[in-house]
Design an enzyme around this catalytic site. Sequence first.
Site, PDB file in Angstrom:
ATOM      1  N   ASP A  59      17.808   4.344 -15.679  1.00  0.00           N
ATOM      2  CA  ASP A  59      17.416   4.537 -14.286  1.00  0.00           C
ATOM      3  C   ASP A  59      17.107   3.176 -13.649  1.00  0.00           C
ATOM      4  OD1 ASP A  59      16.717   5.752 -11.946  1.00  0.00           O
ATOM      5  OD2 ASP A  59      15.138   7.006 -12.783  1.00  0.00           O
ATOM      6  N   ASP A  60      18.021   2.674 -12.841  1.00  0.00           N
ATOM      7  CA  ASP A  60      17.843   1.426 -12.088  1.00  0.00           C
ATOM      8  C   ASP A  60      17.998   0.165 -12.943  1.00  0.00           C
ATOM      9  OD1 ASP A  60      17.225   3.199 -10.089  1.00  0.00           O
ATOM     10  OD2 ASP A  60      15.214   2.449  -9.703  1.00  0.00           O
ATOM     11  N   CYS A  97      20.097   7.027  -6.748  1.00  0.00           N
ATOM     12  CA  CYS A  97      20.279   7.832  -7.960  1.00  0.00           C
ATOM     13  C   CYS A  97      20.886   9.222  -7.773  1.00  0.00           C
ATOM     14  CB  CYS A  97      18.960   7.933  -8.711  1.00  0.00           C
ATOM     15  SG  CYS A  97      17.501   8.008  -7.688  1.00  0.00           S
ATOM     16  N   ARG A 101      24.230  10.926  -9.626  1.00  0.00           N
ATOM     17  CA  ARG A 101      24.121  12.023 -10.600  1.00  0.00           C
ATOM     18  C   ARG A 101      24.971  13.212 -10.176  1.00  0.00           C
ATOM     19  NH1 ARG A 101      19.226  10.662 -13.728  1.00  0.00           N
ATOM     20  NH2 ARG A 101      18.724   8.582 -12.955  1.00  0.00           N
ATOM     21  N   LYS A 159      15.162  13.074 -16.197  1.00  0.00           N
ATOM     22  CA  LYS A 159      15.132  13.159 -14.732  1.00  0.00           C
ATOM     23  C   LYS A 159      16.350  13.919 -14.207  1.00  0.00           C
ATOM     24  CE  LYS A 159      15.874   9.895 -10.901  1.00  0.00           C
ATOM     25  NZ  LYS A 159      15.672   8.501 -10.462  1.00  0.00           N
ATOM     26  N   HIS A 161      16.700  15.369 -10.528  1.00  0.00           N
ATOM     27  CA  HIS A 161      16.858  14.811  -9.183  1.00  0.00           C
ATOM     28  C   HIS A 161      18.081  15.341  -8.437  1.00  0.00           C
ATOM     29  CE1 HIS A 161      16.150  11.026  -6.468  1.00  0.00           C
ATOM     30  NE2 HIS A 161      15.762  12.160  -5.915  1.00  0.00           N
ATOM     31  N   HIS A 266      12.961   2.561 -14.254  1.00  0.00           N
ATOM     32  CA  HIS A 266      12.513   2.877 -12.887  1.00  0.00           C
ATOM     33  C   HIS A 266      11.020   2.598 -12.757  1.00  0.00           C
ATOM     34  CE1 HIS A 266      11.702   5.306  -9.307  1.00  0.00           C
ATOM     35  NE2 HIS A 266      13.000   5.532  -9.147  1.00  0.00           N
ATOM     36  N   ASP A 375      22.390   4.319 -13.330  1.00  0.00           N
ATOM     37  CA  ASP A 375      22.759   5.144 -12.176  1.00  0.00           C
ATOM     38  C   ASP A 375      22.961   4.361 -10.884  1.00  0.00           C
ATOM     39  OD1 ASP A 375      20.067   4.555 -11.858  1.00  0.00           O
ATOM     40  OD2 ASP A 375      19.507   6.567 -11.210  1.00  0.00           O
ATOM     41  N   ASN A 376      22.457   3.148 -10.817  1.00  0.00           N
ATOM     42  CA  ASN A 376      22.652   2.261  -9.659  1.00  0.00           C
ATOM     43  C   ASN A 376      22.081   0.900 -10.028  1.00  0.00           C
ATOM     44  OD1 ASN A 376      20.322   4.542  -8.496  1.00  0.00           O
ATOM     45  ND2 ASN A 376      19.643   2.473  -8.966  1.00  0.00           N
ATOM     46  N   LYS A 432      19.811  -2.197  -5.490  1.00  0.00           N
ATOM     47  CA  LYS A 432      19.755  -0.759  -5.174  1.00  0.00           C
ATOM     48  C   LYS A 432      19.551  -0.560  -3.676  1.00  0.00           C
ATOM     49  CE  LYS A 432      16.988   3.395  -6.232  1.00  0.00           C
ATOM     50  NZ  LYS A 432      15.873   3.932  -7.061  1.00  0.00           N
TER      51      LYS A 432
END
Length: 618
Positions: A59-60, A97, A101, A159, A161, A266, A375-376, A432
Amino acid sequence: MPRWSHQLSRSRQLSLGLLLVLLQGVSALLGSPVSAAEASAAQASSPRQRPNVLLLVADDAAFGDVPWGGGNAAMPNLESLAEEGVAFGSFHTSPVCSPTRASMLTGNDPIDVGLGAFDYAIYPPTKGRPGYEGYLTRNTVSVAELLRDAGYRTLMVGKWHLGGPGHGGWGPRDWGFERSYGILAGGANHWNQKVFLPSPNNPEHQQLMAQRILPDEPWYEDGQQVQRSVGLYSDDLFTSKLISYLEEGRGSGRPFFAYLAFTSPHSPLQVPPVLIERYIDYFYTHGYQGLKRLRYEAQKRSGLIAADAPFPDQSHNWLLQQWSALSEEQKQREARAMATYTAMLEYQDQSIGRVLNYLRETGQLENTLIIYLSDNGPEGMDTEGPGANPDLARWVSENFSQDPADLGRGNTFIEMGRNWANASNGVLQWWKWYLAEGGVRTPMVLRPPRGYDLSQRGGIRQAYVNVKDLPITILDYSRVPLPAGRYRDRTIVTPTGVSMRPYLEGRADAVRSEQQWVVSDIFGNSSIVAGRYKASRQSRAMFGDGQWRLFDIQADPGETQPLNASEPGRLTRLIGLYESYAKAKGIGPVADHWSPWQGYLKELPKPALAPLPVPLSR
């Protein structure tokens, strides 16, 4: 990257084959069959079997965070996967994110399935419009549903989301996951059940905050709300839960699709404190500009980018600070933040190692397709300075410790910030939230199951890949067909993702042809990628100038040399394709003065982009 993976793989095959023969011989002498567990541990699975699938999502994490990107975290497990499979240097996601996804699980563009909007920052005029729901809509089918229908066990932890109770839409169980555990929101505290951010639209949150009480984040297991264990780190919770799910179905004879969606690295930046200290001096010594240059040089050496890729001149980007301009106290604070972030990556890799060890010991690793991605790009949100979110700043100052002695603990809230986010990307610019390469080009590793061709193990491939290509690739390896037009009682949008497998096996020169272009549009920023060329524009409220620029992102991943003057025909063609797509999808313009962090601005900020040498007139 080490090149001994061929020999290692070959020696493992010979050893496993010999062990199987020995076990069968002992079995014959004793008059008893070898158990299924013994056979599976000794023999690699036949390629005729459907492979398991393990999808790992950071995540990130930044383009430069991995070992071959110049990253500083110890990540031996990820490096091993890259040696046994392949790493990609031009893998692309959405800049935030949930749209990523959505594409990752369906093969669709975000605008087609409700994620043309980001739930934390929806442009007000688009609310309620098709494509901007902010959750995954039912006009698609997820890869989990298709694999479940084909006999797979489908497991998800971490996660989500993409919707669910309190968020609109539906949770993992409604999208094909037989077992699931984690959060529906975009983030949470890593040590306890407190929220990542309170919701301004939740009356209960507002009431609690007025009393200086932190609201709880709901956690769910199989669609039912549960209490999260306090004092256990998020990676440990998710990893242990996934292993328990894998173990409970091991004897079923069904392959698995396991989706492990980490909430690390994250923010809030939190991790077991013992891992942080050894990274602090490095970041203090090199600072923002030193780290960016070091990662750029490492990326050239590894082959992640071209050896002659230009280093970006960022003197025009007034958002970025010079390390030398910081006070001693600021340098210490910033070094601690980046050290904490890096320690989160190290711990994540250890957690990945736990899953791999389980699969290895149970004889399931060889027959598992493994994909790792971020994811980014890295989070550049700040609590102070240009573009800072005032609500976030107030939330942090009123509710969390600023004491360095608490570093890594659950009572702290630290952001990476724009300066480290920019530095961590190496050659790439921005981070991001932005459609510049720093926001959408991220690490990705694919290790195919044994018995499937791979034209070259180890090394780095430069073919452009989009995140929506991953579910189609998974279905291809799993030999599960993709429905066209309908799934059960639902009319579905045909996915535009493509399988990477022909390229991986040497049967194609690219994953996507130039005619299989990809459009992204969010927050008033737009881009279209066709082959090695990218046309993009950055909104004025997000420090751009609203003008289209054309780049060769293969030769110039840092987007330093616009080709507007030398390739006007190509730029015009790409803009035309984008405009046709936007009209067909109902993508409307975003007001120049709307910011995803601060809403409608009274005054537009100064652009932080280098001005175009020759302005495009249209």
